[in-house]
Motif scaffolding. Structure first.
Motif, PDB file in Angstrom:
ATOM      1  N   VAL A 186      42.864  37.836  31.275  1.00 21.40           N
ATOM      2  CA  VAL A 186      41.490  38.086  31.715  1.00 21.40           C
ATOM      3  C   VAL A 186      40.517  37.823  30.571  1.00 21.40           C
ATOM      4  CG1 VAL A 186      39.916  39.778  32.733  1.00 21.40           C
ATOM      5  CG2 VAL A 186      42.339  39.786  33.381  1.00 21.40           C
ATOM      6  N   ALA A 236      36.795  40.654  35.212  1.00 20.37           N
ATOM      7  CA  ALA A 236      37.945  41.171  35.958  1.00 20.37           C
ATOM      8  C   ALA A 236      37.597  41.381  37.426  1.00 20.37           C
ATOM      9  CB  ALA A 236      38.429  42.481  35.334  1.00 20.37           C
ATOM     10  N   PHE A 268      39.173  38.382  39.531  1.00 17.87           N
ATOM     11  CA  PHE A 268      40.527  38.914  39.721  1.00 17.87           C
ATOM     12  C   PHE A 268      40.591  40.108  40.683  1.00 17.87           C
ATOM     13  CE2 PHE A 268      40.510  36.721  35.657  1.00 17.87           C
ATOM     14  CZ  PHE A 268      41.681  35.984  35.699  1.00 17.87           C
ATOM     15  N   VAL A 294      47.126  39.578  38.817  1.00 19.87           N
ATOM     16  CA  VAL A 294      46.419  38.738  37.845  1.00 19.87           C
ATOM     17  C   VAL A 294      47.139  37.399  37.691  1.00 19.87           C
ATOM     18  CG1 VAL A 294      45.840  38.498  35.395  1.00 19.87           C
ATOM     19  CG2 VAL A 294      45.304  40.624  36.600  1.00 19.87           C
TER      20      VAL A 294
END
Length: 542
Positions: free
Chosen positions: A302, A377, A381, A426
């Motif tokens: 990330v 994030a 994600f 992820v």
């Protein structure tokens, strides 16, 4: 002593038998546990550790009162009679225990193990019920008397505060869970699925077409059933199709057993379907779905995405990787203080902490260094969104940071919390190029909404795949050894998360084909050494 209860010493082991639905009365021993000593002659409260004699006598009296159904008397022998008395009474009444034999084992210090052999009766149906528990004896703070330290686990090891035991017609019919191909998933064969299947039953049992039976279960304070402890008469199970893959699940179950405490989850990148979840120990807390732990350097996936988003560096950008770097009041260092030269892909593959922390400097100039990681994030994600997997899961958390915590967060420490499912997602997002919320039950079963995120820009997705592939295939890649037998296309990232007063937790996440997985091994050390082989075994089964 009345005829409803029998007490004796058999082979040095204390045994109490209480029979009859009404439970016979029972007169407690006097002596070391108190008795009816006149207040005027009572000496000052005794102090100091409880003695072996006090442990034996107090546990004997408590178990005898409990087995005899004397809830109030048993409660008085604890350090919390207001809570213990009603709980012990509810044990007999709510659980329908019509007969109980309690056998105490040999004490270890102040701890006394014991076995309960009970008979549960409901609506003319009876079933034997056996389990083990334990109690401990402490000295009362005000009275000085030896007392049982009250905790709900004394009555049953799975009982928690506010929860009760219940026997009756189950609130949800049983379910026969099958994988996405229709293969049965019995918990006897896949023990890590037991708590998951129990949760699925409570949520979807009424939709699966089954009929409820008579059971004994633990009911939480809000009236929700949790664990089924005994089945008096089986109902008719309904079939519930999950996204689990039986072959991948079997590999996951086997892999986590190599370590005392480990968790793994696997997700299909193209759909978000959860293909496996396994924990060791298998029963109890589902760490893979509900854990909240720092993910260590696996978070650099990330962080790398954030660096590309804000034009700090790309996979081919030359970056500095000194042995140490200072950020405000704290110094961060690489493993064994190594240093390397080259681009961001090389720094990622070798897991250089300092290269990723130095990314803070240009972001600080833009005023986003404390929030950029969490924003990235969430944006790409789905970390920070509310996931609806079909069972309870813990969402990942990348909060706003400040000071040295910002630097720590860039390498997966600080206040960041993740679990195996979060980190598998992820990797799945990198492989697929877009976030697909992980799920165990399709959303059309109950109409729930899935979390969403923006697709990764093509350049970012390609860059992350290049870096993860380098970590898994290049000579100095920290994931090379673990991923050596995993089919291509593949990519991975290792991590180790510092935990106070113990060896670092081992983390690993990666993908192969259309399967992504992540694992955490408590006190496992380097990511490639412990968690790596767990993930590799799961990916090979996909």
């Amino acid at each position: 002593m009345r005829s409803g209860a029998k007490v004796g010493i058999v082979g040095g082991v204390f045994v109490v038998v209480a029979s009859g639905v009404a439970y016979g009365g029972y007169n407690l021993w006097n002596g070391v546990t108190g008795g009816s000593q006149d207040v005027g002659t009572r000496s000052a409260p005794k102090t100091g550790p409880v003695t072996a004699e006090e442990v034996a006598a107090t546990s004997r009296d408590f178990l005898a009162a409990w087995a005899a159904g004397e809830a109030e008397e048993a409660g008085r022998l604890t350090n919390d009679p207001v809570t213990a008395g009603p709980a012990i009474a509810a044990y007999r009444e709510g659980a329908g225990v019509s007969e109980a034999t309690i056998t105490a084992g040999t004490p270890t210090g102040t701890v006394v193990p014991f076995t309960v052999k009970a008979t549960v009766t409901y609506d003319g149906v009876s079933k034997p019920w056996t389990y083990a528990s334990k109690l401990s004896v402490v000295r009362g703070e005000s009275t000085g008397r030896p007392l049982v330290k009250w905790t709900p686990t004394v009555l049953h090891p799975k009982l928690t505060a506010g929860a009760t035991l219940r026997t009756g017609t189950a609130k949800a019919p049983p379910v026969k869970a099958v994988d996405h191909k229709g293969i049965a998933l019995p918990p006897e064969k896949y023990p890590s699925l037991a708590p998951v299947l129990d949760a699925l039953r409570q949520r979807y049992g009424g939709k699966a077409g089954g009929e409820a039976g008579v059971e004994t279960w633990i009911e939480s304070a809000n009236g929700t059933p949790s664990s089924t402890l005994l089945v008096l008469s089986a109902g008719k199970p309904g079939e519930l199709r999950t996204t689990i893959d039986a072959g991948v699940q079997a590999a996951a179950e086997k892999a986590v057993k190599e370590f005392p405490t480990a968790a793994v989850a696997a997700v299909e990148p193209s759909t978000g379907a959860i293909r496996a979840v396994a924990n060791n120990p298998a029963s109890g807390f589902n760490t893979a779905f509900q854990g909240k732990q720092a993910p260590g350097s696996t978070m650099k996936i990330v962080t790398a995405a954030m660096m590309m988003r804000y034009d700090v560096a790309g996979p081919d950008s030359r970056v500095e990787c000194p042995p140490t770097v200072r950020w405000e009041e704290r110094t961060f260092e690489n493993l064994d203080r190594f240093t390397t030269n080259g681009d961001l892909t090389n720094a990622f593959a070798r897991s250089c902490n300092t290269a990723f922390i130095k990314a803070i400097t240009p972001l600080k100039g833009k005023g986003v260094h404390n929030t950029a990681l969490g924003d990235t994030a969430r944006k790409w994600f789905g970390i920070g969104e509310v996931w609806s997997a079909g069972v309870s899961t813990q969402d990942g958390n990348v909060p706003e940071s400040a000071g040295s915590e910002t630097a720590a967060s860039y390498i997966g420490q600080g206040k960041i919390t993740m679990n195996a499912l979060n980190m598998a997602s992820v990797s799945a997002t990198v492989k697929n190029g877009a976030f697909r919320q992980p799920y165990l039950i399709p959303k059309d079963v109950d109409g729930r909404e899935f979390a969403e995120a923006e697709p990764l820009p093509g350049e970012v997705a390609r860059g992350l795949r290049k870096m993860m592939n380098a970590a898994a295939t290049e000579t100095h890649g920290t994931a090379l050894r673990a991923m050596s037998g995993v089919p291509s296309p593949k990519g991975a990232k290792t991590g180790s998360a510092e935990v106070a007063d113990q060896e670092a937790n081992s983390w690993f996440t990666g993908y192969s084909g259309d399967l992504a997985a992540a694992a955490v091994v408590e006190a496992g050390g380097h990511g490639g050494d412990a968690a790596g082989p767990v993930v590799a075994a799961v990916l090979k089964a996909g």
